[in-house]
Write a protein that holds these residues in place. Structure first.
Motif, PDB file in Angstrom:
ATOM      1  N   PHE A  56       0.844  -1.196   0.000  1.00  0.00           N
ATOM      2  CA  PHE A  56       0.000   0.000   0.000  1.00  0.00           C
ATOM      3  C   PHE A  56       0.879   1.246   0.000  1.00  0.00           C
ATOM      4  CE2 PHE A  56       0.664  -0.791   4.539  1.00  0.00           C
ATOM      5  CZ  PHE A  56       0.928   0.477   5.050  1.00  0.00           C
ATOM      6  N   ILE A  57       0.245   2.369  -0.288  1.00  0.00           N
ATOM      7  CA  ILE A  57       0.943   3.655  -0.295  1.00  0.00           C
ATOM      8  C   ILE A  57       0.146   4.631   0.564  1.00  0.00           C
ATOM      9  CG2 ILE A  57       1.830   5.532  -1.733  1.00  0.00           C
ATOM     10  CD1 ILE A  57       1.725   3.522  -4.095  1.00  0.00           C
ATOM     11  N   GLU A  58       0.839   5.311   1.455  1.00  0.00           N
ATOM     12  CA  GLU A  58       0.189   6.241   2.380  1.00  0.00           C
ATOM     13  C   GLU A  58       0.703   7.665   2.157  1.00  0.00           C
ATOM     14  OE1 GLU A  58      -0.365   6.950   7.211  1.00  0.00           O
ATOM     15  OE2 GLU A  58       0.851   5.268   6.455  1.00  0.00           O
ATOM     16  N   SER A  59      -0.208   8.614   2.160  1.00  0.00           N
ATOM     17  CA  SER A  59       0.163  10.011   1.991  1.00  0.00           C
ATOM     18  C   SER A  59       0.573  10.615   3.330  1.00  0.00           C
ATOM     19  CB  SER A  59      -1.012  10.801   1.409  1.00  0.00           C
ATOM     20  OG  SER A  59      -0.700  12.179   1.357  1.00  0.00           O
ATOM     21  N   LEU A  60       1.701  11.341   3.311  1.00  0.00           N
ATOM     22  CA  LEU A  60       2.188  12.044   4.500  1.00  0.00           C
ATOM     23  C   LEU A  60       2.415  13.509   4.138  1.00  0.00           C
ATOM     24  CD1 LEU A  60       4.829   9.388   5.644  1.00  0.00           C
ATOM     25  CD2 LEU A  60       2.521   9.673   6.559  1.00  0.00           C
ATOM     26  N   LYS A  61       1.308  14.223   3.859  1.00  0.00           N
ATOM     27  CA  LYS A  61       1.367  15.624   3.403  1.00  0.00           C
ATOM     28  C   LYS A  61       2.131  15.703   2.092  1.00  0.00           C
ATOM     29  CE  LYS A  61       0.698  17.783   7.907  1.00  0.00           C
ATOM     30  NZ  LYS A  61       1.202  18.761   8.902  1.00  0.00           N
ATOM     31  N   ASN A  62       3.341  16.235   2.104  1.00  0.00           N
ATOM     32  CA  ASN A  62       4.102  16.389   0.867  1.00  0.00           C
ATOM     33  C   ASN A  62       4.893  15.136   0.486  1.00  0.00           C
ATOM     34  OD1 ASN A  62       3.237  19.067   0.614  1.00  0.00           O
ATOM     35  ND2 ASN A  62       4.941  19.818   1.867  1.00  0.00           N
ATOM     36  N   TYR A  63       4.806  14.130   1.297  1.00  0.00           N
ATOM     37  CA  TYR A  63       5.540  12.887   1.066  1.00  0.00           C
ATOM     38  C   TYR A  63       4.563  11.709   0.961  1.00  0.00           C
ATOM     39  CZ  TYR A  63       9.784  15.437   2.416  1.00  0.00           C
ATOM     40  OH  TYR A  63      10.815  16.331   2.489  1.00  0.00           O
ATOM     41  N   ILE A  64       5.072  10.600   0.469  1.00  0.00           N
ATOM     42  CA  ILE A  64       4.304   9.354   0.515  1.00  0.00           C
ATOM     43  C   ILE A  64       5.185   8.255   1.105  1.00  0.00           C
ATOM     44  CG2 ILE A  64       2.725   9.852  -1.396  1.00  0.00           C
ATOM     45  CD1 ILE A  64       4.579   8.192  -3.200  1.00  0.00           C
ATOM     46  N   LYS A  65       4.537   7.371   1.802  1.00  0.00           N
ATOM     47  CA  LYS A  65       5.246   6.213   2.368  1.00  0.00           C
ATOM     48  C   LYS A  65       4.779   4.979   1.610  1.00  0.00           C
ATOM     49  CE  LYS A  65       4.045   4.504   6.367  1.00  0.00           C
ATOM     50  NZ  LYS A  65       3.858   4.362   7.832  1.00  0.00           N
ATOM     51  N   ILE A  66       5.722   4.317   0.976  1.00  0.00           N
ATOM     52  CA  ILE A  66       5.410   3.115   0.199  1.00  0.00           C
ATOM     53  C   ILE A  66       5.817   1.892   1.015  1.00  0.00           C
ATOM     54  CG2 ILE A  66       5.839   1.849  -1.936  1.00  0.00           C
ATOM     55  CD1 ILE A  66       6.486   4.508  -3.248  1.00  0.00           C
ATOM     56  N   ARG A  67       4.830   1.076   1.332  1.00  0.00           N
ATOM     57  CA  ARG A  67       5.095  -0.144   2.089  1.00  0.00           C
ATOM     58  C   ARG A  67       5.177  -1.306   1.107  1.00  0.00           C
ATOM     59  NH1 ARG A  67       7.318  -2.112   6.745  1.00  0.00           N
ATOM     60  NH2 ARG A  67       7.135  -4.346   6.427  1.00  0.00           N
ATOM     61  N   THR A  68       6.369  -1.911   1.022  1.00  0.00           N
ATOM     62  CA  THR A  68       6.556  -3.073   0.159  1.00  0.00           C
ATOM     63  C   THR A  68       6.666  -4.329   1.019  1.00  0.00           C
ATOM     64  OG1 THR A  68       8.983  -3.021   0.136  1.00  0.00           O
ATOM     65  CG2 THR A  68       7.827  -1.584  -1.430  1.00  0.00           C
ATOM     66  N   ILE A  69       6.855  -5.432   0.377  1.00  0.00           N
ATOM     67  CA  ILE A  69       6.971  -6.710   1.099  1.00  0.00           C
ATOM     68  C   ILE A  69       8.156  -6.688   2.058  1.00  0.00           C
ATOM     69  CG2 ILE A  69       7.404  -9.192   0.835  1.00  0.00           C
ATOM     70  CD1 ILE A  69       5.966  -9.040  -1.856  1.00  0.00           C
ATOM     71  N   GLU A  70       9.235  -6.013   1.660  1.00  0.00           N
ATOM     72  CA  GLU A  70      10.463  -6.059   2.444  1.00  0.00           C
ATOM     73  C   GLU A  70      10.754  -4.809   3.264  1.00  0.00           C
ATOM     74  OE1 GLU A  70      13.507  -6.919  -0.371  1.00  0.00           O
ATOM     75  OE2 GLU A  70      12.921  -9.021  -0.633  1.00  0.00           O
ATOM     76  N   LYS A  71      10.229  -3.660   2.834  1.00  0.00           N
ATOM     77  CA  LYS A  71      10.657  -2.422   3.510  1.00  0.00           C
ATOM     78  C   LYS A  71       9.660  -1.287   3.296  1.00  0.00           C
ATOM     79  CE  LYS A  71      13.462  -1.424  -0.553  1.00  0.00           C
ATOM     80  NZ  LYS A  71      14.811  -1.216  -1.097  1.00  0.00           N
ATOM     81  N   GLU A  72       9.954  -0.161   3.938  1.00  0.00           N
ATOM     82  CA  GLU A  72       9.202   1.070   3.747  1.00  0.00           C
ATOM     83  C   GLU A  72      10.087   2.089   3.047  1.00  0.00           C
ATOM     84  OE1 GLU A  72       6.036   1.204   7.494  1.00  0.00           O
ATOM     85  OE2 GLU A  72       7.704   2.632   7.370  1.00  0.00           O
ATOM     86  N   ILE A  73       9.514   2.833   2.115  1.00  0.00           N
ATOM     87  CA  ILE A  73      10.263   3.848   1.386  1.00  0.00           C
ATOM     88  C   ILE A  73       9.497   5.161   1.496  1.00  0.00           C
ATOM     89  CG2 ILE A  73      11.227   4.523  -0.849  1.00  0.00           C
ATOM     90  CD1 ILE A  73      11.021   1.525  -1.622  1.00  0.00           C
ATOM     91  N   VAL A  74      10.172   6.216   1.899  1.00  0.00           N
ATOM     92  CA  VAL A  74       9.553   7.545   1.980  1.00  0.00           C
ATOM     93  C   VAL A  74      10.040   8.372   0.803  1.00  0.00           C
ATOM     94  CG1 VAL A  74       9.290   9.634   3.340  1.00  0.00           C
ATOM     95  CG2 VAL A  74       9.380   7.408   4.499  1.00  0.00           C
ATOM     96  N   VAL A  75       9.082   8.897   0.039  1.00  0.00           N
ATOM     97  CA  VAL A  75       9.403   9.585  -1.213  1.00  0.00           C
ATOM     98  C   VAL A  75       8.736  10.957  -1.229  1.00  0.00           C
ATOM     99  CG1 VAL A  75       9.271   9.453  -3.723  1.00  0.00           C
ATOM    100  CG2 VAL A  75       9.480   7.353  -2.378  1.00  0.00           C
ATOM    101  N   TYR A  76       9.442  11.949  -1.741  1.00  0.00           N
ATOM    102  CA  TYR A  76       8.867  13.284  -1.892  1.00  0.00           C
ATOM    103  C   TYR A  76       8.035  13.295  -3.174  1.00  0.00           C
ATOM    104  CZ  TYR A  76       8.433  18.352  -2.231  1.00  0.00           C
ATOM    105  OH  TYR A  76       7.939  19.639  -2.322  1.00  0.00           O
ATOM    106  N   LYS A  77       6.752  12.992  -3.005  1.00  0.00           N
ATOM    107  CA  LYS A  77       5.858  12.884  -4.159  1.00  0.00           C
ATOM    108  C   LYS A  77       4.425  12.894  -3.649  1.00  0.00           C
ATOM    109  CE  LYS A  77       5.709  10.292  -8.513  1.00  0.00           C
ATOM    110  NZ  LYS A  77       6.550  11.216  -9.286  1.00  0.00           N
ATOM    111  N   GLY A  78       3.492  13.403  -4.453  1.00  0.00           N
ATOM    112  CA  GLY A  78       2.090  13.421  -4.066  1.00  0.00           C
ATOM    113  C   GLY A  78       1.411  12.094  -4.353  1.00  0.00           C
TER     114      GLY A  78
END
Length: 203
Positions: free
Chosen positions: A122-144
């Motif tokens: 899944f992908i979660e919005s964190l205001k100006n960032y998004i948190k991408i939850r994958t099978i192995e890890k979490e990735i925080v990206v500056y993207k809407g």
């Protein structure tokens, strides 16, 4: 025989056997039937020079050729359609396999990181960032969230909340108010509830 030889590209064998079939049917079947059965009973005024008259044999060959070609052509078209359908299905499966290897590059800090679409839960919005939850890890990206939604396959992901996009294949259970994906509880927003209901099919 006709379709199989052509499908295997054995054109010489097909032509040879087809001509042989025409001659056999014409000389040993069609011609005797015409001379000894049809002519005496139905065409008594028809004059024929002899049994092996070239012009009459050629006419008979044309008649037999048409009679043979019609069912052969019908059979060939049926086999071609089935073969073509199998080809389409194989290509579709191949494309689906390729889609499983699709990936996107996302900017993480100062570098681009490859993320396989098939691994995203899944992908979660964190205001100006998004948190991408994958099978192995979490990735925080500056993207809407809306920006990444546009590049994800619509048949594999679903927007369920103004702050969440989920991968359909990872949904373990759901209710009118939330979904469970790999032990992660994701809320369903009121704005998205009707669409989620239509996609997932709950009542």
């Amino acid at each position: 025989m006709f379709p199989k030889f052509l499908l295997k590209k054995k054109y010489k064998e097909f032509i040879l056997l087809y001509v042989l079939l025409l001659i056999v049917v014409t000389v040993f079947i069609q011609r005797p039937i015409f001379i000894y059965i049809i002519k005496p009973d139905y065409l008594q005024n028809f004059s024929s020079s002899n049994f092996l008259a070239i012009t009459e044999i050629m006419n008979t060959l044309l008649d037999v050729n048409i009679a043979i070609i019609i069912p052969f052509a019908y059979r060939f078209v049926n086999i071609w359609q089935r073969t073509n359908q199998k080809t389409v299905e194989l290509e579709k499966r191949h494309l689906e396999h390729l889609k499983d290897d699709e990936f996107i590059y996302l900017k993480v800090e100062k570098s681009l990181q490859k993320v396989f679409i098939k691994d995203i839960i899944f992908i979660e919005s964190l205001k100006n960032y998004i948190k991408i939850r994958t099978i192995e890890k979490e990735i925080v990206v500056y993207k809407g969230l809306s920006a990444i939604e546009k590049i994800l396959p619509q048949n594999k992901f679903l927007r369920v909340h103004r702050s969440f996009i989920v991968a359909l294949k990872f949904i373990d259970s759901f209710s009118p108010s939330k979904l469970l994906l790999k032990k992660h509880s994701i809320p369903i927003g009121r704005k998205y509830k009707q669409h989620v209901k239509e996609v997932l099919g709950y009542f």
